[in-house]
Structures are given as C-alpha cells and as structure tokens.
Scaffold this motif. Structure first.
Motif, PDB file in Angstrom:
ATOM      1  N   ILE A  36      39.894  57.503  37.600  1.00 25.68           N
ATOM      2  CA  ILE A  36      41.222  57.395  36.932  1.00 25.68           C
ATOM      3  C   ILE A  36      42.088  56.498  37.920  1.00 25.68           C
ATOM      4  CG2 ILE A  36      43.333  58.852  36.281  1.00 25.68           C
ATOM      5  CD1 ILE A  36      41.617  60.796  35.512  1.00 25.68           C
ATOM      6  N   ALA A  37      42.195  56.707  39.073  1.00 31.25           N
ATOM      7  CA  ALA A  37      43.065  56.175  40.141  1.00 31.25           C
ATOM      8  C   ALA A  37      42.771  54.565  40.018  1.00 31.25           C
ATOM      9  CB  ALA A  37      42.828  56.755  41.461  1.00 31.25           C
ATOM     10  N   MET A  38      41.483  54.531  40.273  1.00 25.54           N
ATOM     11  CA  MET A  38      40.653  53.135  39.963  1.00 25.54           C
ATOM     12  C   MET A  38      41.147  52.224  38.665  1.00 25.54           C
ATOM     13  SD  MET A  38      37.102  53.702  41.907  1.00 25.54           S
ATOM     14  CE  MET A  38      36.692  51.874  42.064  1.00 25.54           C
ATOM     15  N   ALA A  39      41.051  53.119  37.804  1.00 28.54           N
ATOM     16  CA  ALA A  39      41.543  52.695  36.356  1.00 28.54           C
ATOM     17  C   ALA A  39      43.100  52.048  36.248  1.00 28.54           C
ATOM     18  CB  ALA A  39      41.215  53.539  35.424  1.00 28.54           C
ATOM     19  N   ILE A  40      43.732  52.973  36.935  1.00 34.26           N
ATOM     20  CA  ILE A  40      45.154  52.601  36.898  1.00 34.26           C
ATOM     21  C   ILE A  40      45.137  51.563  37.770  1.00 34.26           C
ATOM     22  CG2 ILE A  40      47.483  53.712  37.655  1.00 34.26           C
ATOM     23  CD1 ILE A  40      46.531  56.356  36.907  1.00 34.26           C
ATOM     24  N   ALA A  41      44.747  51.414  38.976  1.00 29.27           N
ATOM     25  CA  ALA A  41      45.098  50.140  39.855  1.00 29.27           C
ATOM     26  C   ALA A  41      44.584  49.008  39.048  1.00 29.27           C
ATOM     27  CB  ALA A  41      44.409  50.526  41.387  1.00 29.27           C
ATOM     28  N   VAL A  42      43.146  48.949  38.420  1.00 28.92           N
ATOM     29  CA  VAL A  42      42.973  47.888  37.840  1.00 28.92           C
ATOM     30  C   VAL A  42      43.895  47.293  36.597  1.00 28.92           C
ATOM     31  CG1 VAL A  42      41.217  47.033  36.092  1.00 28.92           C
ATOM     32  CG2 VAL A  42      40.472  48.343  38.189  1.00 28.92           C
ATOM     33  N   PHE A  43      44.553  48.385  35.920  1.00 30.33           N
ATOM     34  CA  PHE A  43      45.216  47.957  34.998  1.00 30.33           C
ATOM     35  C   PHE A  43      46.715  47.177  35.452  1.00 30.33           C
ATOM     36  CE2 PHE A  43      44.452  49.450  30.536  1.00 30.33           C
ATOM     37  CZ  PHE A  43      42.889  49.175  30.677  1.00 30.33           C
ATOM     38  N   LEU A  44      47.095  47.855  36.650  1.00 31.95           N
ATOM     39  CA  LEU A  44      48.313  47.737  37.241  1.00 31.95           C
ATOM     40  C   LEU A  44      48.384  46.110  37.806  1.00 31.95           C
ATOM     41  CD1 LEU A  44      49.760  51.000  39.074  1.00 31.95           C
ATOM     42  CD2 LEU A  44      50.675  49.678  37.036  1.00 31.95           C
ATOM     43  N   PHE A  45      47.170  45.883  38.392  1.00 30.88           N
ATOM     44  CA  PHE A  45      46.902  44.699  39.101  1.00 30.88           C
ATOM     45  C   PHE A  45      46.835  43.474  37.864  1.00 30.88           C
ATOM     46  CE2 PHE A  45      43.915  41.210  40.374  1.00 30.88           C
ATOM     47  CZ  PHE A  45      44.430  40.820  41.231  1.00 30.88           C
ATOM     48  N   LYS A  46      46.171  43.891  36.585  1.00 35.62           N
ATOM     49  CA  LYS A  46      46.167  42.733  35.802  1.00 35.62           C
ATOM     50  C   LYS A  46      47.299  42.826  34.763  1.00 35.62           C
ATOM     51  CE  LYS A  46      40.969  43.006  35.561  1.00 35.62           C
ATOM     52  NZ  LYS A  46      39.726  43.236  34.740  1.00 35.62           N
ATOM     53  N   ARG A  47      48.424  43.729  35.059  1.00 34.63           N
ATOM     54  CA  ARG A  47      49.477  44.082  34.496  1.00 34.63           C
ATOM     55  C   ARG A  47      49.303  44.288  32.719  1.00 34.63           C
ATOM     56  NH1 ARG A  47      53.267  38.829  36.561  1.00 34.63           N
ATOM     57  NH2 ARG A  47      53.273  39.614  38.752  1.00 34.63           N
ATOM     58  N   LEU A  48      48.342  45.318  32.702  1.00 35.33           N
ATOM     59  CA  LEU A  48      48.003  45.736  31.259  1.00 35.33           C
ATOM     60  C   LEU A  48      48.664  47.115  31.099  1.00 35.33           C
ATOM     61  CD1 LEU A  48      43.979  45.134  31.498  1.00 35.33           C
ATOM     62  CD2 LEU A  48      45.795  43.694  30.161  1.00 35.33           C
ATOM     63  N   PRO A  49      49.209  47.313  29.979  1.00 36.61           N
ATOM     64  CA  PRO A  49      49.768  48.600  29.561  1.00 36.61           C
ATOM     65  C   PRO A  49      48.843  49.852  29.887  1.00 36.61           C
ATOM     66  CG  PRO A  49      49.266  47.765  27.552  1.00 36.61           C
ATOM     67  CD  PRO A  49      48.964  46.442  28.626  1.00 36.61           C
ATOM     68  N   LEU A  50      49.334  50.829  30.623  1.00 36.76           N
ATOM     69  CA  LEU A  50      48.762  51.951  31.235  1.00 36.76           C
ATOM     70  C   LEU A  50      48.430  52.770  29.836  1.00 36.76           C
ATOM     71  CD1 LEU A  50      50.186  52.906  34.356  1.00 36.76           C
ATOM     72  CD2 LEU A  50      48.263  51.866  34.019  1.00 36.76           C
TER      73      LEU A  50
END
Length: 328
Positions: A36-50
């Motif tokens: 979950i933490a890694m997924a959030i990091a990926v989405f934040l890095f790619k500027r995708l909506p959580l």
C-alpha cells in the motif's frame, strides 16, 4: 447436521484469517502494508489521483468478486482435503538422500560452519522453489491439457492481490505437489551432503529470500499499479510491471514472464519481456479477450476446465488448438 456444515465453515474462516498473520502467505499484513505504501508512492510520483487505488470499478468488479469467492471456496476445499506437507515431504527427502547414497556411494558429511550450512540450505530451498514454480507455470501455458485449468487465473479482467488465489483446484493441487517435491529435493540433497541437522535463515518464519521478495511489493504484481525495476534489475528479478504484462490480453504477452521472483529462468528460456518494451502501460488490459466468456460465471470456472480437459483427452473430439486472447 448444522454442526457438520458450520464446523468446516468456521475452520475455513480461521484459515483465511491466518493468511494475514502468516509471513509465508502473500497477503500477510506486513507485505500488504508495504505494498500500500509503495502504491501510494508510485501514484504520488506520477501525480495520479490516490482515489484510483480504491476504485470501485476494480475492487468490486465482477471479476474481483469472483476472486473473493474463489479464494474462500478453494480454502474450504484445501481445509477438507489438506495433507500435512511434512507427512509427505520427509519420506521423499529421505528417499532422495538414500538414492544419492546408492548411486554415488556413502560419503562423510561435509564439515562447514553452522552458518554456512544454513546459508546454503536457505539458498537452495529458495532456488529450487523458484525454478519449480517457473517450470510448472511454463508447462501450464505450453501443455494444452494444463492450459485449460490455468485459463481460470488468466480470465481475471481486473487484478487485485487476491487474484493470486484465483485458480482451479486442479492447478492448486499441482502447485501443492510442486511445493512438496521442491522441499524434498532441497532437504534430500542437503541431508546427503551435510547431515540431518538442517535449518534456514528466516524472518518471522519465512525464508529470508521469500520475505525479501514479498516485502518488495509482491502484492503489486496483481494490481493496476505499474511498478518497474528498470532494465538492469528486470534481467534478474521479475517486477510487478512484468507480471502485469504476463496478464495482458495481447497475444504477444501471454507466453512471457513466467517467473515468480527471479527473471533468470525466463531469460534462459527466451521468454523474458522487460517493462520498458511497453510504451503505454495505461493501455494494458487484462484477461483473455472480450470474446472469452467461458469463465463469466462461478460454476463455469470450476466445471468448464474439466469438460475441456476431458475433450482434449478424447482423441475423437480434440483438435489441437490453444485458446489465446484475441489479437488487439
């Protein structure tokens, strides 16, 4: 009568609960939390909506709901028909050690420091397990009879961490036998060379290499979170993105990236595909193509593979044709 029904159901719920507290299980709470933490990091890095991480379109998709039911029902079947691994593995390991002694002769045990024996045994357990996983997965794709059962897994139209448990009982049985065989090989070989006192390096009861694999985002393999390790590492380890490519409904992808943790087996068998070869990851869709509706119902998921496998065993009705995704 009610007790006869309630007892196995309660035992199944207890078994499922144990999956979240057992470090040998993919959905162990720590692995899930890290994913979950890694997924959030990926989405934040790619500027995708959580919010996309908890999309109802994915987690409550008909295919995902099938996965949840299959997970429960297969655990019920496992609980009813389980055979303790040690009861089967130990005699096989002893038999293998005996065969080695008969074939190559009696030998004195190799004297090494205890930590060295533990390290070798731990590494061999992991390598044999990972290779046999790859080999069985490869055969499930290449042998038409086995493919009928493995299609259940590939018919998933969305991927969640529970999709790993989307399998036909016949495939689950094959993987169970594979696990027993791989452990028997590792134990038997090490018993022959180092003696009966064997142990492994573990973290929370899981092989240290298995723990490392799971804590590095293994739950993202069955997800819509595109996480690549880069070209260099993906020649050694299978990334979540590479496994998602394996689930792509494009014909060119379905017979690649069979590996579990290590990519070296795919490289040796010339079926390794790097994540960088996919120019537009967001365009990847999963399943066996829009025209494949064979597994759209739960009963069909269980009985159609048996029907199709029987047809393939009948030379009068079987025409050698592998069901693959439609070309997109």
């Amino acid at each position: 009568m009610l007790d006869a029904i309630a007892t196995p159901l309660l035992a199944t719920f207890e078994l499922i609960a144990g999956y979240f507290t057992d470090a040998n299980q993919r959905i162990y709470w720590l692995y899930s939390a890290v994913a979950i933490a890694m997924a959030i990091a990926v989405f934040l890095f790619k500027r995708l909506p959580l919010t996309a991480l908890i999309s109802r379109d994915i987690w409550w998709h008909p295919s995902a709901r099938q996965d949840y039911v299959i997970f429960f029902f297969n655990r019920l079947l496992k609980m009813l028909g389980a055979i303790p691994v040690l009861l089967v593995m130990a005699p096989m390991a002893i038999a293998l050690s005996g065969w080695l002694e008969t074939t190559f002769g009696h030998r004195e045990f190799i004297v090494l420091a205890n930590w060295q024996i533990i390290a070798l045994f731990t590494a061999l357990l992991f390598l044999v397990d990972d290779f046999t996983r790859f080999l069985l997965h490869y055969l499930l794709h290449k042998v038409p009879l086995l493919w009928e059962f493995h299609k259940v897994h590939h018919s998933a139209k969305v991927l969640t961490p529970i999709t790993i448990y989307r399998s036909h009982p016949v495939e689950s049985f094959l993987y169970g036998m594979r696990m027993i065989l791989s452990q028997a090989i590792a134990v038997g070989v090490c018993y022959y060379f180092f003696g009966p006192t064997l142990s492994m390096f573990d973290i929370l009861g899981a092989n240290v290499f298995v723990f490392a694999f799971n804590v590095m985002g293994s739950n993202l393999r069955h997800s819509h979170v595109w996480l690549s390790w880069g070209n260099v590492l993906e020649h050694i380890f299978i990334s979540p993105a590479q496994h998602q490519i394996h689930h792509s409904d494009k014909r060119i992808h379905i017979d690649c990236n069979f590996g579990s943790a290590l990519a070296i087996w795919d490289k040796a068998f010339r079926c390794l595909v790097l994540a960088s070869t996919v120019k537009h990851p967001k365009d990847i869709t999963f399943g066996l193509g829009k025209s494949f509706v064979e597994h759209d119902s739960l009963p069909a998921i269980y009985y159609m593979p048996l029907v199709n496998a029987f047809k393939k065993l009948n030379p009068l009705t079987y025409k050698r044709k592998k069901t693959l995704p439609e070309q997109r």
